[in-house]
Design a protein around this motif. Structure first.
Motif, PDB file in Angstrom:
ATOM      1  N   PHE A 150       0.853  -1.191   0.000  1.00 26.74           N
ATOM      2  CA  PHE A 150       0.000   0.000   0.000  1.00 26.74           C
ATOM      3  C   PHE A 150       0.885   1.236   0.000  1.00 26.74           C
ATOM      4  CE2 PHE A 150      -2.153   3.378   2.443  1.00 26.74           C
ATOM      5  CZ  PHE A 150      -3.238   3.593   1.604  1.00 26.74           C
ATOM      6  N   VAL A 151       0.702   2.098  -0.995  1.00 28.07           N
ATOM      7  CA  VAL A 151       1.422   3.365  -1.070  1.00 28.07           C
ATOM      8  C   VAL A 151       0.384   4.463  -0.895  1.00 28.07           C
ATOM      9  CG1 VAL A 151       2.903   4.846  -2.468  1.00 28.07           C
ATOM     10  CG2 VAL A 151       3.136   2.360  -2.610  1.00 28.07           C
ATOM     11  N   GLY A 152       0.389   5.122   0.256  1.00 27.99           N
ATOM     12  CA  GLY A 152      -0.681   6.061   0.559  1.00 27.99           C
ATOM     13  C   GLY A 152      -0.183   7.398   1.075  1.00 27.99           C
ATOM     14  N   TYR A 153      -0.747   8.491   0.519  1.00 32.03           N
ATOM     15  CA  TYR A 153      -0.530   9.846   1.013  1.00 32.03           C
ATOM     16  C   TYR A 153       0.950  10.217   1.015  1.00 32.03           C
ATOM     17  CZ  TYR A 153      -5.176   8.467   2.281  1.00 32.03           C
ATOM     18  OH  TYR A 153      -6.444   7.960   2.225  1.00 32.03           O
ATOM     19  N   CYS A 154       1.655   9.762  -0.008  1.00 31.95           N
ATOM     20  CA  CYS A 154       3.076  10.063  -0.173  1.00 31.95           C
ATOM     21  C   CYS A 154       3.262  11.187  -1.183  1.00 31.95           C
ATOM     22  CB  CYS A 154       3.826   8.816  -0.636  1.00 31.95           C
ATOM     23  SG  CYS A 154       3.848   7.461   0.570  1.00 31.95           S
ATOM     24  N   VAL A 155       4.418  11.832  -1.122  1.00 29.74           N
ATOM     25  CA  VAL A 155       4.773  12.913  -2.040  1.00 29.74           C
ATOM     26  C   VAL A 155       6.117  12.587  -2.673  1.00 29.74           C
ATOM     27  CG1 VAL A 155       5.239  15.375  -2.279  1.00 29.74           C
ATOM     28  CG2 VAL A 155       3.543  14.596  -0.612  1.00 29.74           C
ATOM     29  N   ALA A 156       6.189  12.732  -3.995  1.00 30.92           N
ATOM     30  CA  ALA A 156       7.455  12.541  -4.713  1.00 30.92           C
ATOM     31  C   ALA A 156       7.668  13.750  -5.613  1.00 30.92           C
ATOM     32  CB  ALA A 156       7.432  11.251  -5.523  1.00 30.92           C
ATOM     33  N   HIS A 157       8.759  14.461  -5.416  1.00 31.63           N
ATOM     34  CA  HIS A 157       8.977  15.681  -6.201  1.00 31.63           C
ATOM     35  C   HIS A 157      10.450  15.890  -6.496  1.00 31.63           C
ATOM     36  CE1 HIS A 157      10.442  18.145  -2.722  1.00 31.63           C
ATOM     37  NE2 HIS A 157       9.652  17.342  -2.038  1.00 31.63           N
ATOM     38  N   ASP A 158      10.677  16.522  -7.636  1.00 26.87           N
ATOM     39  CA  ASP A 158      12.011  16.950  -8.053  1.00 26.87           C
ATOM     40  C   ASP A 158      13.005  15.795  -8.132  1.00 26.87           C
ATOM     41  OD1 ASP A 158      11.688  19.984  -8.193  1.00 26.87           O
ATOM     42  OD2 ASP A 158      10.931  19.537  -6.193  1.00 26.87           O
ATOM     43  N   ASN A 159      12.510  14.636  -8.550  1.00 23.73           N
ATOM     44  CA  ASN A 159      13.379  13.498  -8.820  1.00 23.73           C
ATOM     45  C   ASN A 159      13.768  13.495 -10.304  1.00 23.73           C
ATOM     46  OD1 ASN A 159      13.173  12.036  -6.117  1.00 23.73           O
ATOM     47  ND2 ASN A 159      11.015  12.308  -6.661  1.00 23.73           N
ATOM     48  N   ALA A 160      14.931  12.928 -10.621  1.00 19.37           N
ATOM     49  CA  ALA A 160      15.389  12.917 -12.010  1.00 19.37           C
ATOM     50  C   ALA A 160      14.684  11.860 -12.848  1.00 19.37           C
ATOM     51  CB  ALA A 160      16.898  12.704 -12.062  1.00 19.37           C
ATOM     52  N   GLY A 161      14.050  10.872 -12.215  1.00 20.48           N
ATOM     53  CA  GLY A 161      13.215   9.892 -12.903  1.00 20.48           C
ATOM     54  C   GLY A 161      11.760  10.130 -12.569  1.00 20.48           C
ATOM     55  N   ALA A 162      10.947   9.074 -12.658  1.00 18.36           N
ATOM     56  CA  ALA A 162       9.539   9.195 -12.312  1.00 18.36           C
ATOM     57  C   ALA A 162       9.372   9.416 -10.808  1.00 18.36           C
ATOM     58  CB  ALA A 162       8.788   7.928 -12.731  1.00 18.36           C
ATOM     59  N   GLY A 163       8.335  10.175 -10.460  1.00 24.03           N
ATOM     60  CA  GLY A 163       8.048  10.351  -9.046  1.00 24.03           C
ATOM     61  C   GLY A 163       7.678   9.029  -8.387  1.00 24.03           C
ATOM     62  N   PHE A 164       6.739   8.307  -9.016  1.00 25.43           N
ATOM     63  CA  PHE A 164       6.288   7.016  -8.507  1.00 25.43           C
ATOM     64  C   PHE A 164       6.357   5.974  -9.619  1.00 25.43           C
ATOM     65  CE2 PHE A 164       4.140  10.151  -5.916  1.00 25.43           C
ATOM     66  CZ  PHE A 164       4.044   9.592  -4.645  1.00 25.43           C
TER      67      PHE A 164
END
Length: 284
Positions: A150-164
């Motif tokens: 379960f991946v919930g309520y996470c934030v992914a930003h400013d990564n050089a690849g895909a966020g998720f």
């Protein structure tokens, strides 16, 4: 030190059910660590940042110190089951190692951060959890989960690849990533904006995709699905470079945004919503 704690866990000096509170500063030892021992389902072992008297743990930094050599290493790998990691920050100044890797079932990361790693978080854990985690400034993907955690309520930003790149996501936010915002099979209540790649794309190894109540704004393409196996429901888009671009077999109750929903669309990190967000359901 951090290496001594991992050794104590592996040789069972730390008991099942124990809570290990980690204070700042911590001697990270300059190398990645691996937990090989399993706890128990009724008595998991928790690694957490010291709460300092508050209700939530502090973000205690565990940085490999730039000694990683490639993406097969990590700041922490958990190869045993039944661990909870809460309130820790994983980093690698070389950007070579992964941050936190959950490599067995029933492991959970809660309120953790990963930055300046190769992949921030990696999951190979059935019945596991990434909850309220943040991944940013990683050299590849923010959160990479290739089982069914379960991946919930996470934030992914400013990564050089895909966020998720995950099997399923609920309530997640991806912005400012150089590639796609979210590569995901099942998405619910997720937002992707200001990513250089598509807002939402499919995981190529999964045969069907279902995205519900999602928003894609200011990406290259709003949604990228294949015509034979993708379904969108109640999904909105606005100002993506090449348009909505679904390719879905069904696009149920699509939503047209008549204005940018964010106060400052030029700010890749802004999450402030306009008071009038421009939602205009288009029926039929």
């Amino acid at each position: 030190s951090w290496p001594e704690l991992i050794t104590a866990i592996n040789d069972s000096t730390v008991n099942n059910g124990d809570e290990c509170r980690i204070c700042d500063p911590i001697d990270h030892g300059g190398t990645g660590q691996t937990i090989t021992r399993s706890a128990s389902g009724s008595d998991p072992i928790e690694l957490r940042g010291y709460d300092g008297g508050g209700t939530e743990p502090e973000q205690i930094a565990i940085d490999e110190g730039g000694t990683g050599t490639d993406a097969t290493t990590s700041v922490l790998t958990i190869s045993g089951s039944y661990f909870i990691v809460r309130g820790l920050t994983f980093g690698d100044t070389s950007g070579s190692s992964n941050g936190l890797v959950l490599n067995a079932n029933q492991n959970h990361a809660i309120n953790c951060q990963a930055h300046d790693c190769y992949d921030g978080f990696v999951g190979n854990s059935n019945w596991g959890t990434f909850l309220r985690c943040e991944a940013y400034d990683n050299r590849n993907r923010g959160i990479y989960e290739y089982r069914q955690a379960f991946v919930g309520y996470c934030v992914a930003h400013d990564n050089a690849g895909a966020g998720f790149l995950v099997y399923n996501a609920t309530g997640c936010l991806a912005y400012g990533n150089t590639a796609e915002g979210m590569l995901v099979s099942k998405a619910l209540n997720c937002v992707a904006y200001n990513n250089d790649g598509n807002g939402f794309g499919r995981v190529t190894t999964i045969v069907s995709d279902f995205w519900t109540n999602c928003v894609s704004v200011n990406n290259y393409r709003g949604y990228s699905l294949t015509p034979t196996n993708g379904i969108l429901q109640n999904c909105a888009d606005y100002n993506n470079t090449v348009g909505r671009g679904t390719g879905a077999i069904e696009d149920i109750t699509p939503i047209t945004l008549t204005a940018d929903p964010f106060v400052d669309p030029t700010d890749r990190k802004s999450t402030r919503l306009n008071s009038s967000h421009g939602l205009d359901p288009r029926r039929g």
